[in-house]
Design an enzyme around this catalytic site. Structure first.
Site, PDB file in Angstrom:
ATOM      1  N   ASN B  98      49.465  94.107  72.412  1.00 52.45           N
ATOM      2  CA  ASN B  98      50.310  95.307  72.489  1.00 52.45           C
ATOM      3  C   ASN B  98      51.623  95.188  71.712  1.00 52.45           C
ATOM      4  O   ASN B  98      52.254  96.210  71.413  1.00 52.45           O
ATOM      5  CB  ASN B  98      50.607  95.651  73.945  1.00 52.45           C
ATOM      6  N   LEU B 338      44.469  91.578  81.721  1.00 54.23           N
ATOM      7  CA  LEU B 338      44.303  92.144  80.380  1.00 54.23           C
ATOM      8  C   LEU B 338      45.170  91.473  79.313  1.00 54.23           C
ATOM      9  O   LEU B 338      45.104  91.821  78.137  1.00 54.23           O
ATOM     10  CB  LEU B 338      44.595  93.651  80.409  1.00 54.23           C
ATOM     11  N   HIS B 339      46.023  90.543  79.707  1.00 55.53           N
ATOM     12  CA  HIS B 339      46.774  89.750  78.738  1.00 55.53           C
ATOM     13  C   HIS B 339      47.532  90.597  77.725  1.00 55.53           C
ATOM     14  O   HIS B 339      47.631  90.227  76.543  1.00 55.53           O
ATOM     15  CB  HIS B 339      45.837  88.754  78.030  1.00 55.53           C
ATOM     16  N   CYS B 340      48.047  91.748  78.164  1.00 51.45           N
ATOM     17  CA  CYS B 340      48.822  92.656  77.293  1.00 51.45           C
ATOM     18  C   CYS B 340      48.031  93.066  76.055  1.00 51.45           C
ATOM     19  O   CYS B 340      48.621  93.351  75.009  1.00 51.45           O
ATOM     20  CB  CYS B 340      50.149  92.049  76.840  1.00 51.45           C
ATOM     21  N   ALA B 341      46.712  93.060  76.147  1.00 50.08           N
ATOM     22  CA  ALA B 341      45.913  93.371  74.965  1.00 50.08           C
ATOM     23  C   ALA B 341      44.709  94.236  75.343  1.00 50.08           C
ATOM     24  O   ALA B 341      43.561  93.800  75.250  1.00 50.08           O
ATOM     25  CB  ALA B 341      45.467  92.083  74.283  1.00 50.08           C
TER      26      ALA B 341
END
Lengths: 74, 382
Positions: B98, B338-341
């Protein structure tokens, strides 16, 4: 004593110049930029005026960006 | 405790890094480039030397093009928002974090044309597809170096060729790759490299930078911020030379000292040795996980083609439950979700649930991985 002062646009160049010239064995000193010259960058590099030629050629060959070189009595 | 969350931030840090940080405050405590007294000059020296060290480490060819930022997100925003204006065209991949996607989606709303090249489920990109999408006139191509979700390493040299053929600049998000893989900007053709200091470079949070390769025209990048630089103080306009153009305000001296020490530590250990160690651990994790029934492992499943990041899910179990049990019952620390992705998870097929991510680091041992794999097997079967 007659000194030369190298003026710079940015502190990073002053640090780069000090490194290049010290490595070449020249006696130089970083000083607050003398107010009579410029306020471009807060730090200037003082050298022995007799070594002007050497200083200038080393700075040029190492692509160090400078603003000006001035003479100063102290 | 077994720390397997090095992709979020590396831990522990080498003692040399901690010492460099306290030394910076004790011995170089002045404000660099502002005052001209000895402590100020000592701080300026430390910062300049770190510029040289970083320019060498990534072979960018110009220490003045090393711009210190507070992290990779800051560096990516500087490059993306500084380069793209309404009417410009940008291309990126579907595996991005992101920190790339959000600034781009924001600009898209404001008139920037954005194309996203879809990646395969294992995170790899089809170069022919990318070449078709990066049409002449594209201004910027943005690619991650290594995915933060599955670790997949992008063919950056070929991607650079695609960008340059179209007349575009290549911006690389090296958040996970910097310090984990050898990076040669001049050889690979990377124009702009965004990195963070607190992951594989072993420095502190709050350090990072944008590295501008020698020969790239920095005047086309608008600064994100303007302010005091210690230079051209007689002017109320911001200077246009590097690095001051992109650096204003008092820099993070302690963070920069940590970066220098982290890079020094990696150099001493040798990047090839670091990479080999992390490949061994990654191979061990992939093989170990594959033997546990009900586990699905994502990515290329090939340690040669990824950094030390492995994602998995378990049939019929939520990732948050697995993460919590690993921490509480076995002291194994991982990151789930979601690991910012979100784009990357859509690409690999794990959206919206996310994955459990294992990310060993340079200090992780094979014994620790063995113990962690045993813990995962027990959590999954009980």
């Amino acid at each position: 004593m007659t000194y030369g002062v190298v003026l710079f646009h940015t502190t990073a160049s002053a640090m780069q110049a000090e490194k290049v010239l010290s490595k070449a064995g020249l006696k130089v000193k970083l000083v607050p930029t003398p107010r009579q010259f410029s306020s471009d960058c807060g730090i200037a590099l003082r050298f022995d005026w007799e070594q002007k030629g050497q200083v200038e050629s080393l700075l040029t060959s190492n692509k160090v960006d400078t603003a000006a070189v001035r003479q100063m009595e102290q | 405790m077994i720390y397997l969350d090095n992709a979020a931030t590396s831990w522990p840090k080498p003692p040399e890094v901690l010492k460099a940080m306290t030394d910076a405050l004790e011995r170089s405590g002045g404000n660099p480039g502002r005052s001209g007294h000895r402590l100020s000059i000592e701080a300026a020296r430390l910062i300049y030397q770190t510029r040289e060290d970083i320019a060498d480490f990534f072979n960018s060819g110009d220490p003045m093009g090393v711009i210190f930022t507070s992290n990779a997100t800051h560096a990516l925003n500087l490059a993306i928002r500084g380069l793209l204006h309404p009417g410009d065209r940008a291309v990126t991949t579907s595996i991005e974090h992101n920190s790339v996607m959000r600034p781009l989606r924001h600009l898209e709303k404001n008139g920037v044309e954005l194309r996203v090249v879809p990646c395969a489920q294992d995170g790899t990109v089809d170069l022919a597809d990318m070449a078709k999408t990066v049409t002449p006139g594209t201004k910027l191509l943005i690619s991650v170096f290594a995915s933060n979700v599955v670790g997949t390493i992008m063919p950056i040299k070929q991607i650079a060729q695609i960008a340059h053929r179209a007349g575009a600049l290549l911006l690389v998000d090296a958040a996970q790759a910097a310090g984990a893989l050898p990076i040669d900007m001049q050889e690979m053709g990377i124009d702009l490299l965004a990195f963070t200091g607190h992951k594989a470079l072993l420095g502190s949070p709050g350090s990072g930078g944008l590295v501008i390769r020698a020969g790239v025209d920095a005047s086309q990048i608008e600064p994100l911020m303007r302010g005091g630089t210690g230079s051209q103080s007689e002017l109320e306009e911001h200077p246009d030379f590097l690095p001051d153009r992109f650096e204003s305000g008092t820099p993070n001296l302690v963070g920069i000292a940590s970066l220098q020490a982290g890079i020094g530590w990696l150099r001493q250990r040798g990047m090839d040795a670091v990479r080999e160690h992390e490949k061994d651990l990654t191979r061990q994790i992939i093989e170990g996980l594959s033997q546990i029934p009900g586990i699905k492992v994502y990515g290329t499943l090939d340690a040669e083609r990824c950094v030390a990041i492995v994602s998995f899910t378990v049939e019929g179990r939520t990732v948050s439950e697995i993460g919590m049990r690993l921490d509480e019952e076995y002291g194994v620390l991982v990151r789930v979700g979601l690991h910012c992705a979100p784009a990357a998870h859509r690409t690999i097929g794990s959206f919206p649930e996310g994955t459990v991510r294992l990310a060993p680091g340079v200090f992780t041992t094979k014994k620790q991985i063995e113990t962690a794999l045993g813990a995962i097997a027990r959590v999954v079967t009980t």
